[in-house]
Design a protein around this motif. Structure first.
Motif, PDB file in Angstrom:
ATOM      1  N   VAL A  14       1.425  -1.475  -0.468  1.00 45.92           N
ATOM      2  CA  VAL A  14       0.542  -0.315   0.720  1.00 45.92           C
ATOM      3  C   VAL A  14       1.176   0.967   0.052  1.00 45.92           C
ATOM      4  CG1 VAL A  14      -1.891   1.333   1.376  1.00 45.92           C
ATOM      5  CG2 VAL A  14      -1.788  -1.323   1.144  1.00 45.92           C
ATOM      6  N   ASP A  15       1.032   2.072  -0.771  1.00 52.47           N
ATOM      7  CA  ASP A  15       1.324   3.343  -0.388  1.00 52.47           C
ATOM      8  C   ASP A  15       0.840   3.985   0.449  1.00 52.47           C
ATOM      9  OD1 ASP A  15       2.698   2.317  -2.878  1.00 52.47           O
ATOM     10  OD2 ASP A  15       1.590   3.930  -4.387  1.00 52.47           O
ATOM     11  N   ILE A  16       1.824   4.556   0.682  1.00 54.20           N
ATOM     12  CA  ILE A  16       1.518   6.028   1.744  1.00 54.20           C
ATOM     13  C   ILE A  16       1.765   7.205   1.994  1.00 54.20           C
ATOM     14  CG2 ILE A  16       1.941   5.809   4.914  1.00 54.20           C
ATOM     15  CD1 ILE A  16       2.229   3.026   4.714  1.00 54.20           C
ATOM     16  N   CYS A  17       0.957   8.232   2.313  1.00 52.12           N
ATOM     17  CA  CYS A  17       1.181   9.620   2.527  1.00 52.12           C
ATOM     18  C   CYS A  17       1.186   9.995   3.839  1.00 52.12           C
ATOM     19  CB  CYS A  17       0.418  10.091   1.095  1.00 52.12           C
ATOM     20  SG  CYS A  17       0.420  11.535   1.409  1.00 52.12           S
ATOM     21  N   MET A  38      -7.449   7.553   5.834  1.00 57.64           N
ATOM     22  CA  MET A  38      -8.112   7.772   4.468  1.00 57.64           C
ATOM     23  C   MET A  38      -7.453   6.400   3.777  1.00 57.64           C
ATOM     24  SD  MET A  38      -8.481  11.659   3.906  1.00 57.64           S
ATOM     25  CE  MET A  38      -7.915  11.920   5.460  1.00 57.64           C
ATOM     26  N   PHE A  40      -7.764   4.395  -0.056  1.00 57.28           N
ATOM     27  CA  PHE A  40      -7.867   3.851  -1.175  1.00 57.28           C
ATOM     28  C   PHE A  40      -8.048   2.796  -1.118  1.00 57.28           C
ATOM     29  CE2 PHE A  40      -7.430   8.719   0.386  1.00 57.28           C
ATOM     30  CZ  PHE A  40      -8.219   9.091  -0.406  1.00 57.28           C
ATOM     31  N   ASP A  41      -8.375   2.375  -2.332  1.00 55.43           N
ATOM     32  CA  ASP A  41      -8.700   1.140  -3.752  1.00 55.43           C
ATOM     33  C   ASP A  41      -7.574   1.131  -4.335  1.00 55.43           C
ATOM     34  OD1 ASP A  41     -10.014   2.313  -5.412  1.00 55.43           O
ATOM     35  OD2 ASP A  41     -12.163   1.284  -5.327  1.00 55.43           O
ATOM     36  N   ASP A  42      -7.266   0.273  -4.868  1.00 53.56           N
ATOM     37  CA  ASP A  42      -6.633   0.281  -6.524  1.00 53.56           C
ATOM     38  C   ASP A  42      -6.501   1.378  -7.554  1.00 53.56           C
ATOM     39  OD1 ASP A  42      -8.292  -1.395  -7.286  1.00 53.56           O
ATOM     40  OD2 ASP A  42      -6.806  -2.861  -7.842  1.00 53.56           O
TER      41      ASP A  42
ATOM     42  N   TYR B  26       7.341   6.076   3.289  1.00 49.12           N
ATOM     43  CA  TYR B  26       6.528   7.374   2.990  1.00 49.12           C
ATOM     44  C   TYR B  26       6.775   8.374   2.376  1.00 49.12           C
ATOM     45  CZ  TYR B  26       7.934   8.500   7.273  1.00 49.12           C
ATOM     46  OH  TYR B  26       8.824   9.074   8.339  1.00 49.12           O
ATOM     47  N   PHE B  34       0.290  12.517  -4.733  1.00 52.74           N
ATOM     48  CA  PHE B  34       0.321  11.284  -4.353  1.00 52.74           C
ATOM     49  C   PHE B  34      -0.225   9.988  -5.209  1.00 52.74           C
ATOM     50  CE2 PHE B  34      -1.084   8.366  -1.216  1.00 52.74           C
ATOM     51  CZ  PHE B  34      -0.294   7.902  -0.611  1.00 52.74           C
ATOM     52  N   LEU B  35      -2.246  10.552  -4.722  1.00 52.39           N
ATOM     53  CA  LEU B  35      -3.378   9.864  -5.114  1.00 52.39           C
ATOM     54  C   LEU B  35      -3.536   9.456  -6.688  1.00 52.39           C
ATOM     55  CD1 LEU B  35      -6.171  11.348  -2.820  1.00 52.39           C
ATOM     56  CD2 LEU B  35      -4.932   8.555  -2.778  1.00 52.39           C
ATOM     57  N   THR B  38      -1.224   7.166  -7.355  1.00 52.35           N
ATOM     58  CA  THR B  38      -1.374   5.538  -6.374  1.00 52.35           C
ATOM     59  C   THR B  38      -1.820   5.086  -8.072  1.00 52.35           C
ATOM     60  OG1 THR B  38      -2.918   7.019  -5.136  1.00 52.35           O
ATOM     61  CG2 THR B  38       0.056   6.139  -4.411  1.00 52.35           C
ATOM     62  N   ARG B  39      -3.007   6.022  -8.275  1.00 55.60           N
ATOM     63  CA  ARG B  39      -4.286   5.398  -9.015  1.00 55.60           C
ATOM     64  C   ARG B  39      -3.483   5.156 -10.394  1.00 55.60           C
ATOM     65  NH1 ARG B  39      -8.228   9.410  -7.629  1.00 55.60           N
ATOM     66  NH2 ARG B  39      -6.915  11.133  -8.855  1.00 55.60           N
ATOM     67  N   GLY B  42      -2.056   1.713 -10.349  1.00 62.90           N
ATOM     68  CA  GLY B  42      -3.231   0.574  -8.879  1.00 62.90           C
ATOM     69  C   GLY B  42      -2.956   0.162  -8.335  1.00 62.90           C
ATOM     70  N   ARG B  43      -2.065   1.147  -7.440  1.00 61.44           N
ATOM     71  CA  ARG B  43      -1.656   0.527  -6.303  1.00 61.44           C
ATOM     72  C   ARG B  43      -2.516   1.169  -4.769  1.00 61.44           C
ATOM     73  NH1 ARG B  43       2.611  -1.148  -4.530  1.00 61.44           N
ATOM     74  NH2 ARG B  43       2.826   0.257  -2.329  1.00 61.44           N
ATOM     75  N   PRO B  44      -3.682   0.285  -3.902  1.00 59.30           N
ATOM     76  CA  PRO B  44      -4.208   0.832  -3.006  1.00 59.30           C
ATOM     77  C   PRO B  44      -3.338   2.171  -2.345  1.00 59.30           C
ATOM     78  CG  PRO B  44      -4.130  -1.260  -1.989  1.00 59.30           C
ATOM     79  CD  PRO B  44      -3.142  -0.765  -3.915  1.00 59.30           C
ATOM     80  N   ALA B  45      -3.845   3.053  -1.386  1.00 60.53           N
ATOM     81  CA  ALA B  45      -3.002   4.042  -0.761  1.00 60.53           C
ATOM     82  C   ALA B  45      -4.143   4.211   0.501  1.00 60.53           C
ATOM     83  CB  ALA B  45      -2.981   5.161  -1.645  1.00 60.53           C
ATOM     84  N   ILE B  46      -2.999   4.401   1.308  1.00 61.11           N
ATOM     85  CA  ILE B  46      -3.371   5.008   2.569  1.00 61.11           C
ATOM     86  C   ILE B  46      -2.872   6.909   2.785  1.00 61.11           C
ATOM     87  CG2 ILE B  46      -4.035   3.128   4.014  1.00 61.11           C
ATOM     88  CD1 ILE B  46      -1.751   4.041   5.715  1.00 61.11           C
ATOM     89  N   VAL B  47      -3.340   7.738   3.682  1.00 60.87           N
ATOM     90  CA  VAL B  47      -3.363   9.514   3.722  1.00 60.87           C
ATOM     91  C   VAL B  47      -3.857   9.077   5.118  1.00 60.87           C
ATOM     92  CG1 VAL B  47      -3.369  11.658   3.364  1.00 60.87           C
ATOM     93  CG2 VAL B  47      -3.517  10.323   1.498  1.00 60.87           C
TER      94      VAL B  47
END
Lengths: 301, 56
Positions: A14-17, A38, A40-42, B26, B34-35, B38-39, B42-47
């Motif tokens: 999972v990418d983290i910000c 928050m 988010f999906d892929d 991170y 960033f979002l 990731t989009r 095609g990778r899930p992400a958390i903020v």
């Protein structure tokens, strides 16, 4: 938590910000002072959101996990919290604003502790033309906007915008049954910090009853709406006056109730004895203008 | 300026150490880009919003 092995492992999937003070677009949040997560999906669609500190505490208490392990667990659960908000919005349009689809959106917002409430409010208004009852969709958007305004740090501009939304709705759909649902949000949220609620309600009632329309149904609807607002206003005035009687002179919210009741001199006295801070500045500025105007008006009579 | 053998050795060691520094797992700030990134990937992400980096 940040230098942990768990976070490093999580980052492989999972990418983290760490966004600092910036909220992702479309994720308007209530209570900015808290620490939020928050997910988010892929496809970049919002799956869930939560106040992270509360959830971390819950996880640690429930499962005895470390802080990084708890974060990973919350993220893993979040990734399974589909459908995404965007999917629910697409469903709403596909089902022409069905009650089930609306319910899905409401439940999602509740599960996300109000995150994206304003975004969904705007979506309901925007999607209105695609629904079976566009006015109902718009009214539901206003109700969600009111709920958002009611659950955030005091925001003068947001209250004013809500009042405009309600006024616009009644003007455009004077005979729609949803008009009646907007009376409480108007008096209790949009006019929560207004000076002299009875006077404001009378202005609305007069505007509505004198609104020009060819429809007899609309004329009757507006008459009933005005009546409903005035009755609700009376109940609010009684409630505020009762609450005031039991309040100490420096109690929190006392000046707001004095202003709400339109007690001009007492409001000015209260303001003189109070330091105005941040979010209250535009509200107190309104009261400082409106209260002397009312006193002057009374002296002419 | 001429570089001595010792200086070169020190520079080489420093660059090697720099290369071995693990990158952070991170990203900080610039959440919108960033979002988007990731989009696209095609990778899930958390903020994490309002995260306290000092106590982190």
């Amino acid at each position: 938590m940040l230098p942990s092995k768990e976070l490093r492992d999580l980052s492989k999937r999972v990418d983290i910000c760490l966004s600092g003070k910036t909220v992702p677009k479309g994720c308007d949040i209530r209570f900015r002072q808290f620490f939020w997560l928050m997910v988010f999906d892929d496809r970049g669609e919002l799956l869930t959101a939560c106040r992270l500190s509360d959830r971390l505490t819950e996880e640690r208490k429930m499962f005895g996990t470390t802080l990084p392990e708890s974060l990973v667990s919350i993220v893993e659960k979040g990734l399974k919290a589909g459908p995404s908000l965007e999917q629910l919005e697409r469903r709403y349009i596909a089902e022409h604003g069905s009650n089930e689809a609306l319910d899905g959106l409401r439940k999602k917002i509740k599960a996300m502790e109000g995150v994206a409430q304003m975004r969904v409010a705007a979506f309901l208004a925007r999607a209105a033309p695609s629904t079976a009852d566009p006015a109902l969709s718009r009214a539901n958007g206003i109700l969600m906007e009111a709920a958002a305004c009611n659950r955030q740090v005091i925001n003068h501009a947001a209250y004013a915008k809500l009042a405009k939304s309600i006024e616009g709705f009644v003007e455009d759909h004077p005979d729609h049954p949803s008009c009646g649902d907007l009376v409480k949000p108007l008096a209790n949220v949009a006019l929560k910090y207004a000076f002299d609620l009875p006077a404001r309600c009378k202005v609305y009632a007069k505007t509505w009853t004198s609104m020009k329309t060819d429809s007899a149904k609309a004329v009757e609807g507006l008459r009933k709406l005005s009546q409903q607002l005035l009755v609700h206003c009376d109940a609010e005035v009684t409630r505020a006056a009762t609450a005031l009687r039991t309040m100490k002179p420096n109690a929190y919210g006392r000046i707001r109730l004095l202003a709400r009741l339109g007690r001009a001199q007492e409001t000015l006295d209260g303001l003189a004895a109070t330091k105005t801070f941040g979010v209250m500045r535009p509200i107190h500025a309104d009261w400082r203008k409106a209260a002397p105007a009312k006193l002057q008006e009374a002296s002419k009579k | 300026m001429r570089l001595t053998g010792t200086t070169l050795a020190l520079l080489a060691t420093a660059s090697l150490l720099g290369a071995q520094q693990p990158s952070k797992p991170y990203q900080e700030g610039k959440v919108q880009s960033f979002l988007e990134h990731t989009r696209e990937n095609g990778r899930p992400a958390i903020v994490l919003y309002n995260f306290n980096l000092d106590s982190g």
